[in-house]
Write a protein that holds these residues in place. Structure first.
Motif, PDB file in Angstrom:
ATOM      1  N   LEU A 171     -27.697  40.741  18.799  1.00 26.69           N
ATOM      2  CA  LEU A 171     -28.141  40.196  17.518  1.00 26.69           C
ATOM      3  C   LEU A 171     -29.440  39.415  17.699  1.00 26.69           C
ATOM      4  N   TYR A 172     -30.305  39.493  16.690  1.00 22.77           N
ATOM      5  CA  TYR A 172     -31.559  38.732  16.703  1.00 22.77           C
ATOM      6  C   TYR A 172     -31.628  37.869  15.448  1.00 22.77           C
ATOM      7  N   PHE A 173     -32.126  36.667  15.586  1.00 25.00           N
ATOM      8  CA  PHE A 173     -32.199  35.776  14.429  1.00 25.00           C
ATOM      9  C   PHE A 173     -33.600  35.191  14.243  1.00 25.00           C
ATOM     10  N   ALA A 174     -33.855  34.836  12.992  1.00 21.97           N
ATOM     11  CA  ALA A 174     -35.051  34.087  12.605  1.00 21.97           C
ATOM     12  C   ALA A 174     -36.334  34.795  13.077  1.00 21.97           C
ATOM     13  N   ALA A 175     -37.268  34.060  13.707  1.00 25.97           N
ATOM     14  CA  ALA A 175     -38.545  34.661  14.090  1.00 25.97           C
ATOM     15  C   ALA A 175     -38.343  35.830  15.057  1.00 25.97           C
ATOM     16  N   ARG A 195     -35.800  37.963  15.080  1.00 26.58           N
ATOM     17  CA  ARG A 195     -35.396  39.087  14.229  1.00 26.58           C
ATOM     18  C   ARG A 195     -36.614  39.707  13.526  1.00 26.58           C
ATOM     19  N   GLU A 196     -37.469  38.858  12.995  1.00 31.05           N
ATOM     20  CA  GLU A 196     -38.644  39.350  12.270  1.00 31.05           C
ATOM     21  C   GLU A 196     -39.597  40.105  13.198  1.00 31.05           C
ATOM     22  N   LYS A 197     -39.868  39.532  14.365  1.00 23.93           N
ATOM     23  CA  LYS A 197     -40.789  40.153  15.320  1.00 23.93           C
ATOM     24  C   LYS A 197     -40.258  41.492  15.810  1.00 23.93           C
ATOM     25  N   ILE A 198     -38.948  41.522  16.089  1.00 23.52           N
ATOM     26  CA  ILE A 198     -38.322  42.732  16.633  1.00 23.52           C
ATOM     27  C   ILE A 198     -38.115  43.774  15.538  1.00 23.52           C
ATOM     28  N   GLY A 199     -38.026  43.293  14.301  1.00 21.43           N
ATOM     29  CA  GLY A 199     -37.923  44.232  13.176  1.00 21.43           C
ATOM     30  C   GLY A 199     -36.516  44.738  12.913  1.00 21.43           C
ATOM     31  N   GLN A 200     -35.536  44.165  13.581  1.00 20.16           N
ATOM     32  CA  GLN A 200     -34.149  44.534  13.290  1.00 20.16           C
ATOM     33  C   GLN A 200     -33.259  43.330  13.600  1.00 20.16           C
ATOM     34  N   SER A 201     -32.112  43.290  12.958  1.00 17.62           N
ATOM     35  CA  SER A 201     -31.257  42.122  13.147  1.00 17.62           C
ATOM     36  C   SER A 201     -30.161  42.387  14.161  1.00 17.62           C
ATOM     37  N   ARG A 241     -31.975  40.622  29.321  1.00 17.57           N
ATOM     38  CA  ARG A 241     -33.141  40.121  28.604  1.00 17.57           C
ATOM     39  C   ARG A 241     -34.433  40.751  29.138  1.00 17.57           C
ATOM     40  N   ALA A 242     -34.548  40.860  30.464  1.00 18.31           N
ATOM     41  CA  ALA A 242     -35.733  41.471  31.068  1.00 18.31           C
ATOM     42  C   ALA A 242     -35.862  42.934  30.624  1.00 18.31           C
ATOM     43  N   LEU A 243     -34.722  43.607  30.579  1.00 20.47           N
ATOM     44  CA  LEU A 243     -34.708  45.011  30.139  1.00 20.47           C
ATOM     45  C   LEU A 243     -35.178  45.144  28.685  1.00 20.47           C
ATOM     46  N   LEU A 244     -34.607  44.286  27.837  1.00 15.91           N
ATOM     47  CA  LEU A 244     -34.945  44.348  26.406  1.00 15.91           C
ATOM     48  C   LEU A 244     -36.387  43.920  26.143  1.00 15.91           C
ATOM     49  N   ALA A 245     -36.906  43.035  26.985  1.00 17.81           N
ATOM     50  CA  ALA A 245     -38.250  42.507  26.773  1.00 17.81           C
ATOM     51  C   ALA A 245     -39.313  43.598  26.892  1.00 17.81           C
ATOM     52  N   ARG A 246     -38.980  44.685  27.570  1.00 20.32           N
ATOM     53  CA  ARG A 246     -39.944  45.799  27.648  1.00 20.32           C
ATOM     54  C   ARG A 246     -40.210  46.356  26.261  1.00 20.32           C
ATOM     55  N   ARG A 247     -39.140  46.451  25.452  1.00 23.40           N
ATOM     56  CA  ARG A 247     -39.296  46.949  24.083  1.00 23.40           C
ATOM     57  C   ARG A 247     -39.649  45.832  23.103  1.00 23.40           C
ATOM     58  N   HIS A 248     -39.133  44.608  23.383  1.00 22.34           N
ATOM     59  CA  HIS A 248     -39.284  43.481  22.459  1.00 22.34           C
ATOM     60  C   HIS A 248     -39.964  42.321  23.184  1.00 22.34           C
ATOM     61  N   PRO A 249     -41.305  42.329  23.236  1.00 25.27           N
ATOM     62  CA  PRO A 249     -42.035  41.342  24.053  1.00 25.27           C
ATOM     63  C   PRO A 249     -41.677  39.886  23.735  1.00 25.27           C
ATOM     64  N   ILE A 263     -24.056  39.617  22.240  1.00 29.10           N
ATOM     65  CA  ILE A 263     -25.205  38.895  22.795  1.00 29.10           C
ATOM     66  C   ILE A 263     -26.134  38.522  21.646  1.00 29.10           C
ATOM     67  N   ALA A 264     -26.773  37.355  21.715  1.00 27.50           N
ATOM     68  CA  ALA A 264     -27.740  37.004  20.665  1.00 27.50           C
ATOM     69  C   ALA A 264     -28.968  36.340  21.270  1.00 27.50           C
ATOM     70  N   PHE A 265     -30.114  36.593  20.651  1.00 26.55           N
ATOM     71  CA  PHE A 265     -31.371  35.944  21.039  1.00 26.55           C
ATOM     72  C   PHE A 265     -32.011  35.321  19.801  1.00 26.55           C
ATOM     73  N   PHE A 266     -32.521  34.110  19.977  1.00 22.73           N
ATOM     74  CA  PHE A 266     -33.095  33.413  18.823  1.00 22.73           C
ATOM     75  C   PHE A 266     -33.984  32.262  19.276  1.00 22.73           C
ATOM     76  N   PRO A 267     -34.864  31.784  18.396  1.00 26.12           N
ATOM     77  CA  PRO A 267     -35.730  30.642  18.729  1.00 26.12           C
ATOM     78  C   PRO A 267     -34.897  29.351  18.730  1.00 26.12           C
ATOM     79  N   PRO A 268     -35.476  28.239  19.216  1.00 21.47           N
ATOM     80  CA  PRO A 268     -34.786  26.943  19.127  1.00 21.47           C
ATOM     81  C   PRO A 268     -34.326  26.692  17.685  1.00 21.47           C
ATOM     82  N   THR A 269     -33.169  26.093  17.544  1.00 20.91           N
ATOM     83  CA  THR A 269     -32.592  25.907  16.209  1.00 20.91           C
ATOM     84  C   THR A 269     -33.341  24.815  15.442  1.00 20.91           C
ATOM     85  N   THR A 270     -33.348  24.941  14.124  1.00 17.76           N
ATOM     86  CA  THR A 270     -34.057  23.974  13.284  1.00 17.76           C
ATOM     87  C   THR A 270     -33.223  23.587  12.057  1.00 17.76           C
TER      88      THR A 270
END
Lengths: 81, 152, 152, 81
Positions: free
Chosen positions: D7-11, D13-19, D36-44, D72-79
């Motif tokens: 799952l991707y959230f907030a910025a 999610r927007e950068k990756i273009g999918q949630s 994360r290293a693997l995914l970063a190839r597709r999602h910088p 699994i989830a990736f997201f920016p610092p919470t606000t």
């Protein structure tokens, strides 16, 4: 006006048996400590160190000056909140 | 700033609305509600106060907190009369741009109100009426605000 | 303990009633209400969250505070969706026998919620949508609770 | 189940273009850092140190183990707050 108004609250009011009295300020009574010593002859609870005093609705100490027309109060430590 | 002494209960939601409505510079409102705690043999308490000095003192405490913490508004409501276990006694609200100020001020306000505002509690118990004794811990809670010139 | 994520506003009076009614051992309820502050060119924000992790995290934070401060109850309500300046965002309630615990726990709860609960704010402004940046001050506010094992 | 749900959230999610996406866990990917290293190839954006990760709805670090079936989830610092 040559008198002061004296208010008693809570346990002080109960012990003294009245909630307020009017007193003609005797000569030589110029501050709260002097007035308190005078009143303590009639109202022994006022000799207790825990009893606090206020002059014109502001906390006062023994050396706070008093004058005719003032509103004086004596009461135990507050227990609000 | 609002200070009020009343016999009836207060509605904290209404009071927060009153200080926040029509403005958008408040980032946080800290609050404290004091309640009557029950105890064996204790069935109610009567709150007495010194009309005039009470309002004057509450206004002074509120003004001091506004200056010290840069608050945007303060509400202090204290009930008097007869209250039972579970009843609310006191409401403190402190509104500020930022939460740290609102929360520190809430603590400051209730600490000072406890020692300085002329209220007295008499408890009615199965063995008679007893005036509540002031607690050293309340005096100490107030003093911590005087030991340092600024809260940190 | 109650944790809730909702779009609609909350009524703090109702929430306090919910935790205090039917008991007489609570001496004080500390609370914090966070509000949306206005700014030039800013007209609304959208709150996104991570359903599931949000509730799990809020429950963990509440349980931690209950143990640490000996609380009698905690309520955490966070709004999501679109909010405007002046709207409330978050409600923290901490009920305790004594006021010092209630007030310290209120601060602890909002400090931890700020850094740990998975919510994100996007601001809608006249120049477009901007994701709000996390603030160092929030991380520091949380860390102060970790530097010492007990609050004093 | 041989896949993980990401799952991707907030910025992020927007950068990756999918949630969210479903991924068959490749051999050799045993912890969050490796995924994360693997995914970063597709999602910088996932290469950014500020992006945080969670495994099964709990904050996780690079060495947190992952297994098929995990969320699994990736997201920016919470606000929030």
């Amino acid at each position: 006006m040559t008198t002061v108004r004296i208010l008693y609250f809570a346990a002080a009011r109960e012990k003294i048996g009245q909630s307020e009295e009017e007193l003609a300020l005797p000569p030589g009574i110029a501050n709260l400590g002097q007035l308190r010593a005078l009143l303590a002859r009639r109202h022994p609870i006022l000799a207790q160190a825990s009893i606090r005093g206020a002059v014109n609705q502001v906390f006062a100490t023994a050396d706070t000056p008093i004058a005719a027309g003032d509103e004086i109060a004596f009461f135990p430590p507050t227990t609000g909140g | 700033m609002l200070v009020r002494v009343q016999t009836e209960p207060f509605d904290i939601n209404d009071e927060i609305k009153a200080i926040t409505q029509g403005r958008d510079d408040i980032g946080g409102v800290g609050s404290f509600v004091g309640l009557v705690r029950g105890a064996p043999g204790f069935y109610s308490l009567t709150l007495e106060h010194y009309p005039g000095m009470t309002e004057k003192t509450l206004e002074h405490i509120a003004a001091t907190a506004i200056t010290r913490f840069g608050l945007l508004d303060v509400t202090l409501i204290h009930r008097v009369g007869t209250l039972k276990p579970g009843d609310s006694i006191v409401l403190v609200l402190a509104a500020a741009s930022h939460r740290a100020d609102a929360l520190a001020a809430t603590e400051f306000l209730i600490d000072w109100l406890k020692t300085d505002a002329p209220f007295w509690k008499q408890e009615h118990t199965t063995t008679g009426a007893i005036w509540v004794e002031a607690r050293d811990s309340d005096e100490k809670a107030k003093q911590k605000w005087q030991d340092c010139s600024n809260h940190d």
